[in-house]
Motif scaffolding. Structure first.
Motif, PDB file in Angstrom:
ATOM      1  N   THR A 209       3.815  -6.342  -1.383  1.00  0.00           N
ATOM      2  CA  THR A 209       4.848  -5.710  -1.707  1.00  0.00           C
ATOM      3  C   THR A 209       5.219  -4.933  -0.270  1.00  0.00           C
ATOM      4  OG1 THR A 209       3.132  -4.136  -2.241  1.00  0.00           O
ATOM      5  CG2 THR A 209       4.488  -5.201  -4.042  1.00  0.00           C
ATOM      6  N   MET A 210       6.338  -4.308  -0.230  1.00  0.00           N
ATOM      7  CA  MET A 210       6.997  -3.521   1.146  1.00  0.00           C
ATOM      8  C   MET A 210       7.609  -2.360   0.514  1.00  0.00           C
ATOM      9  SD  MET A 210       9.269  -3.512   3.623  1.00  0.00           S
ATOM     10  CE  MET A 210       9.855  -4.747   4.746  1.00  0.00           C
ATOM     11  N   GLY A 211       7.446  -1.389   1.423  1.00  0.00           N
ATOM     12  CA  GLY A 211       8.375  -0.284   1.247  1.00  0.00           C
ATOM     13  C   GLY A 211       8.612   0.179   2.316  1.00  0.00           C
ATOM     14  N   TRP A 212       9.975   0.603   2.835  1.00  0.00           N
ATOM     15  CA  TRP A 212      10.237   1.049   4.340  1.00  0.00           C
ATOM     16  C   TRP A 212      10.699   2.479   4.176  1.00  0.00           C
ATOM     17  CZ3 TRP A 212      15.188   2.096   3.159  1.00  0.00           C
ATOM     18  CH2 TRP A 212      15.811   1.176   2.193  1.00  0.00           C
ATOM     19  N   GLU A 213      10.513   3.206   5.344  1.00  0.00           N
ATOM     20  CA  GLU A 213      10.944   4.445   5.692  1.00  0.00           C
ATOM     21  C   GLU A 213      11.890   4.214   6.888  1.00  0.00           C
ATOM     22  OE1 GLU A 213       7.460   7.298   5.306  1.00  0.00           O
ATOM     23  OE2 GLU A 213       6.607   5.380   5.088  1.00  0.00           O
ATOM     24  N   LYS A 279      14.627   6.167  -2.423  1.00  0.00           N
ATOM     25  CA  LYS A 279      13.719   7.194  -3.048  1.00  0.00           C
ATOM     26  C   LYS A 279      13.902   8.760  -2.709  1.00  0.00           C
ATOM     27  CE  LYS A 279       9.272   7.138  -2.798  1.00  0.00           C
ATOM     28  NZ  LYS A 279       7.780   7.231  -2.945  1.00  0.00           N
ATOM     29  N   ALA A 293      13.714   6.616   2.489  1.00  0.00           N
ATOM     30  CA  ALA A 293      12.509   5.715   2.202  1.00  0.00           C
ATOM     31  C   ALA A 293      13.042   4.740   0.797  1.00  0.00           C
ATOM     32  CB  ALA A 293      11.431   6.675   1.937  1.00  0.00           C
ATOM     33  N   VAL A 295      11.758   2.720  -2.785  1.00  0.00           N
ATOM     34  CA  VAL A 295      10.644   2.247  -3.677  1.00  0.00           C
ATOM     35  C   VAL A 295      10.325   0.882  -3.179  1.00  0.00           C
ATOM     36  CG1 VAL A 295      10.040   2.102  -6.047  1.00  0.00           C
ATOM     37  CG2 VAL A 295      11.878   3.727  -5.440  1.00  0.00           C
ATOM     38  N   PHE A 296       9.046   0.736  -3.317  1.00  0.00           N
ATOM     39  CA  PHE A 296       8.508  -0.621  -2.728  1.00  0.00           C
ATOM     40  C   PHE A 296       8.770  -1.812  -3.863  1.00  0.00           C
ATOM     41  CE2 PHE A 296       4.954   0.748  -5.432  1.00  0.00           C
ATOM     42  CZ  PHE A 296       4.531  -0.241  -5.893  1.00  0.00           C
ATOM     43  N   TRP A 343       2.713  -1.939   3.383  1.00  0.00           N
ATOM     44  CA  TRP A 343       2.621  -3.284   2.779  1.00  0.00           C
ATOM     45  C   TRP A 343       1.342  -3.092   1.879  1.00  0.00           C
ATOM     46  CZ3 TRP A 343      -1.914  -6.069   3.559  1.00  0.00           C
ATOM     47  CH2 TRP A 343      -1.912  -7.567   3.638  1.00  0.00           C
ATOM     48  N   SER A 344       1.359  -3.750   0.772  1.00  0.00           N
ATOM     49  CA  SER A 344       0.233  -3.997  -0.158  1.00  0.00           C
ATOM     50  C   SER A 344       0.337  -5.342  -0.853  1.00  0.00           C
ATOM     51  CB  SER A 344       0.121  -2.906  -0.990  1.00  0.00           C
ATOM     52  OG  SER A 344      -1.254  -2.911  -1.638  1.00  0.00           O
ATOM     53  N   ASN A 352      -2.772  -3.177  -7.936  1.00  0.00           N
ATOM     54  CA  ASN A 352      -2.378  -3.106  -6.440  1.00  0.00           C
ATOM     55  C   ASN A 352      -3.917  -3.498  -5.867  1.00  0.00           C
ATOM     56  OD1 ASN A 352      -2.374  -2.174  -3.797  1.00  0.00           O
ATOM     57  ND2 ASN A 352      -1.349  -0.534  -4.314  1.00  0.00           N
ATOM     58  N   THR A 465      -3.140   4.354   3.827  1.00  0.00           N
ATOM     59  CA  THR A 465      -3.067   5.582   3.203  1.00  0.00           C
ATOM     60  C   THR A 465      -3.140   5.630   1.659  1.00  0.00           C
ATOM     61  OG1 THR A 465      -0.614   4.666   3.254  1.00  0.00           O
ATOM     62  CG2 THR A 465      -1.079   6.276   5.165  1.00  0.00           C
ATOM     63  N   ASN A 467      -3.370   3.618  -0.869  1.00  0.00           N
ATOM     64  CA  ASN A 467      -3.245   2.360  -1.766  1.00  0.00           C
ATOM     65  C   ASN A 467      -2.384   1.317  -0.768  1.00  0.00           C
ATOM     66  OD1 ASN A 467      -1.011   3.846  -1.822  1.00  0.00           O
ATOM     67  ND2 ASN A 467      -0.767   3.864  -3.893  1.00  0.00           N
ATOM     68  N   LYS A 468      -2.184   1.418   0.328  1.00  0.00           N
ATOM     69  CA  LYS A 468      -1.466   0.645   1.018  1.00  0.00           C
ATOM     70  C   LYS A 468      -1.664   0.764   2.633  1.00  0.00           C
ATOM     71  CE  LYS A 468       2.132   4.142   1.256  1.00  0.00           C
ATOM     72  NZ  LYS A 468       1.349   5.002   0.300  1.00  0.00           N
TER      73      LYS A 468
HETATM   74  P1  ADP Z   1       3.074   8.846   0.851  1.00  0.00           P
HETATM   75  O1  ADP Z   1       3.102   9.953   0.148  1.00  0.00           O
HETATM   76  O2  ADP Z   1       1.535   8.315   1.026  1.00  0.00           O
HETATM   77  O3  ADP Z   1       3.981   8.765   1.899  1.00  0.00           O
HETATM   78  P2  ADP Z   1       4.970   7.284  -0.779  1.00  0.00           P
HETATM   79  O4  ADP Z   1       4.483   7.022  -2.107  1.00  0.00           O
HETATM   80  O5  ADP Z   1       5.806   8.566  -0.603  1.00  0.00           O
HETATM   81  O6  ADP Z   1       3.533   7.498  -0.139  1.00  0.00           O
HETATM   82  O7  ADP Z   1       5.472   6.129   0.204  1.00  0.00           O
HETATM   83  C1  ADP Z   1       5.648   5.970   1.228  1.00  0.00           C
HETATM   84  C2  ADP Z   1       6.335   4.605   1.344  1.00  0.00           C
HETATM   85  O8  ADP Z   1       5.316   3.659   0.791  1.00  0.00           O
HETATM   86  C3  ADP Z   1       7.395   4.386   0.614  1.00  0.00           C
HETATM   87  O9  ADP Z   1       8.566   3.743   1.268  1.00  0.00           O
HETATM   88  C4  ADP Z   1       7.001   3.431  -0.798  1.00  0.00           C
HETATM   89  O10 ADP Z   1       7.815   2.620  -1.411  1.00  0.00           O
HETATM   90  C5  ADP Z   1       5.828   2.680   0.215  1.00  0.00           C
HETATM   91  N1  ADP Z   1       4.728   2.317  -0.845  1.00  0.00           N
HETATM   92  C6  ADP Z   1       4.310   3.007  -1.889  1.00  0.00           C
HETATM   93  N2  ADP Z   1       3.181   2.020  -2.548  1.00  0.00           N
HETATM   94  C7  ADP Z   1       3.538   0.908  -1.992  1.00  0.00           C
HETATM   95  C8  ADP Z   1       2.727  -0.435  -2.406  1.00  0.00           C
HETATM   96  N3  ADP Z   1       1.926  -0.308  -3.189  1.00  0.00           N
HETATM   97  N4  ADP Z   1       3.230  -1.191  -1.268  1.00  0.00           N
HETATM   98  C9  ADP Z   1       3.981  -1.271  -0.329  1.00  0.00           C
HETATM   99  N5  ADP Z   1       4.751  -0.016  -0.283  1.00  0.00           N
HETATM  100  C10 ADP Z   1       4.475   1.121  -0.798  1.00  0.00           C
END
Ligand code: ADP
Ligand code: MG
Length: 726
Positions: A209-213, A279, A293, A295-296, A343-344, A352, A465, A467-468
């Motif tokens: 899984t991937m989530g970008w900022e 998000k 940012a 949602v992943f 990344w997770s 997860n 961080t 969980n990822k």
């Molecule tokens: P934080 O509060 O640690 O910054 P967030 O939940 O706000 O965490 O997420 C920050 C970024 O991490 C977002 O882009 C989100 O999509 C991504 N993210 C959160 N969980 C996962 C996951 N399991 N795998 C990949 N990306 C994730």
């Protein structure tokens, strides 16, 4: 005569002309995406099932089914206003590519019809010019073809149906970012699923899984147009620091300015239609810097969505008279932009794998993935870094505001303790008491949410961080597939080794599975523990570079060579993610992009210096000369005491002019010499070492002139105007 800059500033100082805010309806989400739910309505149950099976098992979709899917896509797209279709892909240029074909066709009787069949859906041979800067296709192939990626849904962009595809040469050399990404995802799935099955037999699929900022700057378009550097290179090659920068962090906490807010609102609206799950959006540290940012999602979809977003940003910003700066360091002395890539790994049972669990067994599974991911990153540190470097990112990495060029991993206090405890487990079979103790008191006590890992050191390039993992070095304008492909591959290799190690102990030492897992984990922890360092906050971090700092990590041309290390070539060839030919080709593409980027910057700076800065300096000198002459007329022989400062300024300006002209001459010479070098790696090095220093030197003189010369004749929008007018 008034400068263009002054005219624009005058216009901007009048009433803002705000566009009306678009109302966002949550029901519009993915309205322009032909997702599976929509597709299902067009297909028979059997066809839909067959298609899903093919996608799941990654086997080609039959031509009969492809025809039916094409027909479905066509009706959906046309009923939603589409007139064209295109294969949409991500070539190595960094942008996205499309070639629009009309649905329009004629039948045998000359009647108009709309044509789009399986054939056109599945494959296209775009006869584009070169898609990489380096002539990878010239070197390796004449042409390539784009192939439908059914795992990413087609979407409607304006009036074009876009079909996500990969782009590969006739002999199978990948010419894009998506093909290797998809391969790495498949291999990671296989390896991770095998490891999961130590813990849970219900697991049959693992998805990365991937989530970008995404960080970026928004700057007034008209002001930006006064600057050839912004238009041609995406960054300012000169410009004096404004008296107010980001000292107060007032931008970060402030509300988003109205014109920006309306623009970002429209962007959010467009993203919503295209199913890009945005998000949060907020101000970043620097003035006029923002972040969006996501949602992943499954990593390949997230990559597509990020690429689409970058394209969309440009188009939406245009409507609001902004330009988006995706460059990693558009302004000297001001924070740069990154694309934090989170990344997770997620299982088909929706676990997860990088998140602590409620049960000891679940936590042992978590630790296995956690420890192996870290080990992979430590082993291939140089390669991972190579996946994020570029000429523009070099300007950001290692600055105060950005990840250091040296890779290190934060894991937090709690997990450090767990690793220390695990390191001390007995070698070989564990006594029942020890095992119970481990399960209850060590891994059983990992909290589901790790609070101590809120990593305040934002400059750590690779952080856990909770969980990822968050890879922060990725540049704001780069395609994140590059980093994710490497991450997937190195973790796959490590998981395969781990599985082999555990199996081996079970088979040859007659160990129980748990004992074997503890043993192998212990071994890995011993290997990585030497790099557990106390940082300034007393937290522990794993520091890779102490061990692997083989080359000077600072320059892109050197970092890129990590792609060609034996360990990298073996890794990718074994996993069949890249052939050696592809790796060499990619490395060349990146080297060539580096050269081109510096070359364009250097030429632009030369032109600006000679065509803008020096003529302005001379104009101001003439004003001063006239003034001094006037003073002399009035005061005669005593004039010097009245015109002393003017004379000093005149001299200073002459001095800067001389140094700029000299610098430009030398820079041109350095470029000429570099261009004579055949070997692309050495040429890139020459650009890094011999050309770049002039960029700084020339800029310094220009910046000094900016401070001295009359503001009313200065032709280029100043930092304070670019950063504070919105
Ligand atoms: P934080 O509060 O640690 O910054 P967030 O939940 O706000 O965490 O997420 C920050 C970024 O991490 C977002 O882009 C989100 O999509 C991504 N993210 C959160 N969980 C996962 C996951 N399991 N795998 C990949 N990306 C994730
Ligand atoms: Mg951020």
């Amino acid at each position: 005569m008034q400068t263009l800059r002054k005219k624009i500033l005058k216009k901007l100082s009048s009433e803002p002309n705000l566009v009306k805010k678009i109302k966002i309806d949550p029901r519009d989400f993915a309205k322009h995406v032909f997702d599976r739910t929509k597709l299902q309505k067009y297909l028979s149950e059997k066809t839909f099932y067959q298609m899903q099976q093919s996608i799941e098992k990654q086997i080609p979709i039959s031509s009969i089914i492809a025809d039916q899917i094409a027909a479905a896509m066509k009706s959906w797209a046309i009923s939603n206003g589409a007139t064209h279709f295109t294969h949409w892909f991500q070539p190595l240029t960094g942008a996205t590519a499309e070639k629009h074909d009309s649905f329009f066709d004629l039948d045998n009787y000359g009647n108009q019809l709309e044509k789009f069949e399986g054939e056109q859906l599945v494959q296209q041979i775009p006869d584009f010019p070169n898609f990489s800067n380096s002539g990878i296709r010239n070197t390796f192939e004449a042409r390539g073809y784009s192939t439908w990626d059914p795992s990413s849904p087609a979407f409607l962009y304006e009036t074009t149906l876009c079909i996500p595809t990969t782009f590969v040469s006739y002999t199978g050399v990948a010419l894009d970012y998506k093909s290797p990404l998809l391969k790495s995802l498949e291999k990671l799935d296989e390896a991770a699923t095998e490891v999961c099955r130590f813990f849970d037999k219900n697991i049959s699929k693992v998805t990365a899984t991937m989530g970008w900022e995404q960080e970026f700057f928004l700057v007034d378009r008209a002001l930006a147009q006064t600057r050839p550097d912004l238009m041609l290179t995406g960054r300012t090659l000169m410009g004096h620091m404004p008296s107010k920068g980001q000292q107060f962090s007032d931008h970060y906490f402030g509300s988003i300015p109205s014109r920006v807010s309306i623009c970002l609102n429209e962007l959010e609206f467009e993203c919503r239609l295209l199913g890009i799950p945005i998000k949060t959006k907020h101000n970043e540290v620097a003035p006029s810097q923002y972040e969006i940012a996501s949602v992943f999602e499954a990593a390949n979809i997230a990559v597509d969505h990020n690429a689409l977003l970058m394209d969309l940003m440009d188009k939406v910003a245009y409507k609001h008279n902004f330009i988006v700066l995706l460059h990693e360091k558009p302004f000297h002395h001001i924070n740069g932009s990154g694309k934090h890539t989170n990344w997770s790994l997620n299982t088909n049972t929706d676990i997860n794998l990088l998140s602590p669990s409620k049960t000891p067994m679940g936590n042992l599974q978590f630790l296995s993935f956690f420890v192996n991911s870290i080990a992979a990153v430590l082993k291939h540190e140089a390669l991972l870094r190579a996946s994020s470097v570029s000429a523009s990112n070099d300007l950001r990495l290692g600055q105060n505001d950005a990840p250091t060029a040296i890779l290190s991993i934060f894991i937090g206090k709690h997990l450090t303790q767990v690793l220390e405890d695990l390191e001390n487990v007995s070698k070989g079979k564990l006594s029942p008491k020890e095992k119970t103790d481990l399960k209850l008191n060590v891994i059983g006590k990992i909290p589901e949410i790790l609070l101590d890992n809120t990593d305040s050191d934002r400059t750590s390039p690779f952080a856990f961080t909770g969980n990822k993992f968050e890879y922060r070095s990725v540049g704001s304008k780069s395609n994140s597939a590059k980093a994710i492909t490497v991450l997937n591959a190195i973790v796959t290799e490590q998981l395969l080794d781990f599985k082999k190690g555990v199996d081996n102990l079970v088979d040859t030492k007659n160990m129980k599975k748990d004992d074997a897992i503890f043993n192998i984990l212990r071994e890995i922890i011993i290997e990585i523990k030497d790099f557990l360092l106390e940082d300034y906050e007393g937290k522990k971090k794993v520091n890779a570079s102490e061990k692997t700092n083989k080359r000077d990590m600072k320059l892109t041309p050197e970092s890129l060579l990590a792609y060609l290390d034996k360990s990298s070539v073996d890794l990718f060839e074994n996993l069949k993610v890249f052939s050696s030919v592809e790796l060499h080709a990619r490395c060349q593409v990146d080297m060539q992009s580096y050269i081109s980027e510096i070359q364009i910057e250097s030429r632009t700076l030369g032109d600006m210096s000679l065509n803008h800065i020096i003529p302005t300096a001379i104009k101001y000198q003439n004003i001063l000369i006239k003034n001094v002459k006037g003073i002399k007329e009035i005061f005669g022989g005593k004039f010097k005491s009245h015109a002393n400062d003017q004379l000093i300024i005149l001299e200073e300006i002459s001095d800067h002019i001389k140094k700029i002209i000299n610098g430009v001459d030398q820079m041109v010479l350095a470029r000429k010499n570099a261009n004579k070098i055949e070997d692309v790696n050495k040429k890139a090095m020459a650009y890094a070492r011999k050309v770049i220093p002039y960029l700084d030197e020339i800029r310094n003189h220009c910046d000094k002139l900016e401070l001295t010369i009359d503001d009313s004749i200065w032709p280029l929008a100043k930092y304070r105007e670019l950063l504070f007018i919105r």
